[in-house]
Design a protein around this motif. Sequence first.
Motif, PDB file in Angstrom:
ATOM      1  N   VAL A  42     -50.396-107.049-108.692  1.00 13.51           N
ATOM      2  CA  VAL A  42     -50.666-108.243-109.483  1.00 13.51           C
ATOM      3  C   VAL A  42     -52.077-108.738-109.204  1.00 13.51           C
ATOM      4  O   VAL A  42     -52.506-108.773-108.048  1.00 13.51           O
ATOM      5  CB  VAL A  42     -49.660-109.371-109.113  1.00 13.51           C
ATOM      6  CG1 VAL A  42     -49.879-110.601-109.962  1.00 13.51           C
ATOM      7  CG2 VAL A  42     -48.233-108.886-109.223  1.00 13.51           C
ATOM      8  N   LYS A  43     -52.790-109.122-110.264  1.00 14.76           N
ATOM      9  CA  LYS A  43     -54.085-109.792-110.093  1.00 14.76           C
ATOM     10  C   LYS A  43     -53.796-111.284-110.102  1.00 14.76           C
ATOM     11  O   LYS A  43     -53.324-111.827-111.095  1.00 14.76           O
ATOM     12  CB  LYS A  43     -55.039-109.428-111.227  1.00 14.76           C
ATOM     13  CG  LYS A  43     -56.405-110.031-111.058  1.00 14.76           C
ATOM     14  CD  LYS A  43     -57.379-109.525-112.110  1.00 14.76           C
ATOM     15  CE  LYS A  43     -58.756-110.113-111.850  1.00 14.76           C
ATOM     16  NZ  LYS A  43     -59.748-109.567-112.763  1.00 14.76           N
ATOM     17  N   ILE A  44     -54.073-111.959-108.975  1.00 13.86           N
ATOM     18  CA  ILE A  44     -53.724-113.377-108.867  1.00 13.86           C
ATOM     19  C   ILE A  44     -54.943-114.284-108.944  1.00 13.86           C
ATOM     20  O   ILE A  44     -54.795-115.495-108.934  1.00 13.86           O
ATOM     21  CB  ILE A  44     -52.934-113.664-107.574  1.00 13.86           C
ATOM     22  CG1 ILE A  44     -53.698-113.233-106.347  1.00 13.86           C
ATOM     23  CG2 ILE A  44     -51.579-113.007-107.627  1.00 13.86           C
ATOM     24  CD1 ILE A  44     -53.019-113.599-105.043  1.00 13.86           C
ATOM     25  N   GLY A  45     -56.126-113.716-109.038  1.00 20.43           N
ATOM     26  CA  GLY A  45     -57.349-114.504-109.143  1.00 20.43           C
ATOM     27  C   GLY A  45     -58.505-113.594-109.490  1.00 20.43           C
ATOM     28  O   GLY A  45     -58.342-112.379-109.630  1.00 20.43           O
ATOM     29  N   ARG A  50     -52.499-108.715-105.270  1.00 19.86           N
ATOM     30  CA  ARG A  50     -51.310-108.717-104.422  1.00 19.86           C
ATOM     31  C   ARG A  50     -50.472-107.480-104.750  1.00 19.86           C
ATOM     32  O   ARG A  50     -50.295-107.127-105.907  1.00 19.86           O
ATOM     33  CB  ARG A  50     -50.494-109.972-104.667  1.00 19.86           C
ATOM     34  CG  ARG A  50     -49.199-110.030-103.893  1.00 19.86           C
ATOM     35  CD  ARG A  50     -48.511-111.355-104.030  1.00 19.86           C
ATOM     36  NE  ARG A  50     -49.287-112.333-103.260  1.00 19.86           N
ATOM     37  CZ  ARG A  50     -49.250-113.636-103.462  1.00 19.86           C
ATOM     38  NH1 ARG A  50     -48.495-114.146-104.407  1.00 19.86           N
ATOM     39  NH2 ARG A  50     -49.973-114.437-102.719  1.00 19.86           N
ATOM     40  N   ILE A  51     -49.984-106.836-103.708  1.00 20.76           N
ATOM     41  CA  ILE A  51     -49.028-105.738-103.838  1.00 20.76           C
ATOM     42  C   ILE A  51     -47.719-106.240-103.235  1.00 20.76           C
ATOM     43  O   ILE A  51     -47.710-106.749-102.117  1.00 20.76           O
ATOM     44  CB  ILE A  51     -49.509-104.478-103.096  1.00 20.76           C
ATOM     45  CG1 ILE A  51     -50.816-103.975-103.705  1.00 20.76           C
ATOM     46  CG2 ILE A  51     -48.439-103.398-103.133  1.00 20.76           C
ATOM     47  CD1 ILE A  51     -51.484-102.895-102.883  1.00 20.76           C
ATOM     48  N   VAL A  52     -46.627-106.105-103.986  1.00 17.86           N
ATOM     49  CA  VAL A  52     -45.309-106.516-103.509  1.00 17.86           C
ATOM     50  C   VAL A  52     -44.419-105.280-103.557  1.00 17.86           C
ATOM     51  O   VAL A  52     -44.220-104.688-104.617  1.00 17.86           O
ATOM     52  CB  VAL A  52     -44.707-107.639-104.382  1.00 17.86           C
ATOM     53  CG1 VAL A  52     -43.355-108.059-103.845  1.00 17.86           C
ATOM     54  CG2 VAL A  52     -45.648-108.828-104.456  1.00 17.86           C
ATOM     55  N   MET A  53     -43.917-104.889-102.387  1.00 15.72           N
ATOM     56  CA  MET A  53     -43.058-103.700-102.283  1.00 15.72           C
ATOM     57  C   MET A  53     -41.641-104.126-101.911  1.00 15.72           C
ATOM     58  O   MET A  53     -41.459-104.948-101.025  1.00 15.72           O
ATOM     59  CB  MET A  53     -43.606-102.748-101.220  1.00 15.72           C
ATOM     60  CG  MET A  53     -44.988-102.227-101.536  1.00 15.72           C
ATOM     61  SD  MET A  53     -45.633-101.149-100.255  1.00 15.72           S
ATOM     62  CE  MET A  53     -44.657 -99.697-100.566  1.00 15.72           C
ATOM     63  N   GLY A 116     -36.836-108.910 -97.610  1.00 15.72           N
ATOM     64  CA  GLY A 116     -36.870-107.539 -98.104  1.00 15.72           C
ATOM     65  C   GLY A 116     -38.065-107.192 -98.960  1.00 15.72           C
ATOM     66  O   GLY A 116     -38.120-106.108 -99.528  1.00 15.72           O
ATOM     67  N   LEU A 117     -39.028-108.105 -99.070  1.00  8.46           N
ATOM     68  CA  LEU A 117     -40.238-107.845 -99.846  1.00  8.46           C
ATOM     69  C   LEU A 117     -41.448-107.844 -98.921  1.00  8.46           C
ATOM     70  O   LEU A 117     -41.669-108.804 -98.175  1.00  8.46           O
ATOM     71  CB  LEU A 117     -40.441-108.902-100.934  1.00  8.46           C
ATOM     72  CG  LEU A 117     -39.381-108.960-102.029  1.00  8.46           C
ATOM     73  CD1 LEU A 117     -39.656-110.130-102.970  1.00  8.46           C
ATOM     74  CD2 LEU A 117     -39.325-107.650-102.804  1.00  8.46           C
ATOM     75  N   LEU A 118     -42.229-106.771 -98.963  1.00 11.11           N
ATOM     76  CA  LEU A 118     -43.488-106.704 -98.244  1.00 11.11           C
ATOM     77  C   LEU A 118     -44.581-107.159 -99.194  1.00 11.11           C
ATOM     78  O   LEU A 118     -44.756-106.573-100.270  1.00 11.11           O
ATOM     79  CB  LEU A 118     -43.773-105.277 -97.760  1.00 11.11           C
ATOM     80  CG  LEU A 118     -45.117-105.064 -97.074  1.00 11.11           C
ATOM     81  CD1 LEU A 118     -45.194-105.846 -95.763  1.00 11.11           C
ATOM     82  CD2 LEU A 118     -45.364-103.583 -96.837  1.00 11.11           C
ATOM     83  N   VAL A 119     -45.279-108.230 -98.826  1.00 11.61           N
ATOM     84  CA  VAL A 119     -46.343-108.788 -99.659  1.00 11.61           C
ATOM     85  C   VAL A 119     -47.670-108.526 -98.958  1.00 11.61           C
ATOM     86  O   VAL A 119     -47.868-108.945 -97.823  1.00 11.61           O
ATOM     87  CB  VAL A 119     -46.141-110.306 -99.881  1.00 11.61           C
ATOM     88  CG1 VAL A 119     -47.282-110.888-100.700  1.00 11.61           C
ATOM     89  CG2 VAL A 119     -44.809-110.572-100.552  1.00 11.61           C
ATOM     90  N   ILE A 120     -48.571-107.825 -99.648  1.00 10.23           N
ATOM     91  CA  ILE A 120     -49.900-107.531 -99.118  1.00 10.23           C
ATOM     92  C   ILE A 120     -50.917-108.180-100.039  1.00 10.23           C
ATOM     93  O   ILE A 120     -50.998-107.847-101.225  1.00 10.23           O
ATOM     94  CB  ILE A 120     -50.155-106.009 -99.057  1.00 10.23           C
ATOM     95  CG1 ILE A 120     -49.077-105.326 -98.215  1.00 10.23           C
ATOM     96  CG2 ILE A 120     -51.541-105.717 -98.511  1.00 10.23           C
ATOM     97  CD1 ILE A 120     -49.119-103.811 -98.267  1.00 10.23           C
ATOM     98  N   ASP A 121     -51.672-109.125 -99.504  1.00  8.99           N
ATOM     99  CA  ASP A 121     -52.711-109.794-100.279  1.00  8.99           C
ATOM    100  C   ASP A 121     -54.050-109.125-100.008  1.00  8.99           C
ATOM    101  O   ASP A 121     -54.419-108.889 -98.855  1.00  8.99           O
ATOM    102  CB  ASP A 121     -52.783-111.283 -99.922  1.00  8.99           C
ATOM    103  CG  ASP A 121     -51.636-112.069-100.533  1.00  8.99           C
ATOM    104  OD1 ASP A 121     -51.098-111.629-101.568  1.00  8.99           O
ATOM    105  OD2 ASP A 121     -51.279-113.122 -99.987  1.00  8.99           O
ATOM    106  N   LEU A 122     -54.773-108.847-101.081  1.00  6.09           N
ATOM    107  CA  LEU A 122     -56.076-108.196-101.004  1.00  6.09           C
ATOM    108  C   LEU A 122     -57.130-109.112-101.610  1.00  6.09           C
ATOM    109  O   LEU A 122     -56.840-109.881-102.533  1.00  6.09           O
ATOM    110  CB  LEU A 122     -56.054-106.874-101.769  1.00  6.09           C
ATOM    111  CG  LEU A 122     -54.989-105.894-101.304  1.00  6.09           C
ATOM    112  CD1 LEU A 122     -54.578-104.973-102.422  1.00  6.09           C
ATOM    113  CD2 LEU A 122     -55.498-105.116-100.125  1.00  6.09           C
ATOM    114  N   LYS A 123     -58.338-108.996-101.093  1.00  8.37           N
ATOM    115  CA  LYS A 123     -59.411-109.881-101.542  1.00  8.37           C
ATOM    116  C   LYS A 123     -60.710-109.091-101.570  1.00  8.37           C
ATOM    117  O   LYS A 123     -60.996-108.315-100.660  1.00  8.37           O
ATOM    118  CB  LYS A 123     -59.503-111.026-100.536  1.00  8.37           C
ATOM    119  CG  LYS A 123     -60.503-112.076-100.826  1.00  8.37           C
ATOM    120  CD  LYS A 123     -60.315-113.180 -99.792  1.00  8.37           C
ATOM    121  CE  LYS A 123     -61.554-113.964 -99.610  1.00  8.37           C
ATOM    122  NZ  LYS A 123     -61.432-114.976 -98.585  1.00  8.37           N
TER     123      LYS A 123
END
Length: 155
Positions: A42-45, A50-53, A116-123
């Motif tokens: 997902v592009k959040i900005g 964000r990657i949600v697995m 149960g969700l792995l959230v990885i935020d990238l910038k």
Amino acid sequence: MRTVLDFSPLHRSSIGFDRVFDLLESAARTPQPDNWPPFDSVKIGEDQYRIVMALAGFSRDDLRIEVQNNLLTVTGERKTDHVGEILHRGIANRPFTRRFELAEHMLVARAELHDGLLVIDLKRELPEALKPRTIPIGGAEKAPSEARLLQRQAA
């Protein structure tokens, strides 16, 4: 049937996009991996992603996240299993490795495992040297040091 892409016409009219062409050619040649574990990207900005697995049954200790040479790798292997005899296995627990090619200057800001969700935020963080900067424009007036230099040369 797989389509073969020819990027040679683009090489003639573009400079510095070698890495992009290599990525596209590699993606065309690489067989499609299985689609497990499922994920969303997902592009959040403007410069935030964000990657949600979905990783039901995995704990923090079962997961490893690494970044090296613009490649984000998420690896998982469950170390513990249910106690007792499994009558039906509907929740996948097989080991996995999922790779994501990152663009230049992408950084992992945080990673969290919750429900149960792995959230990885990238910038994306551009270095100062690559950020836009304003260049001052000189006027018709000469700087005082330049005026003295011209007077000495004339004398």
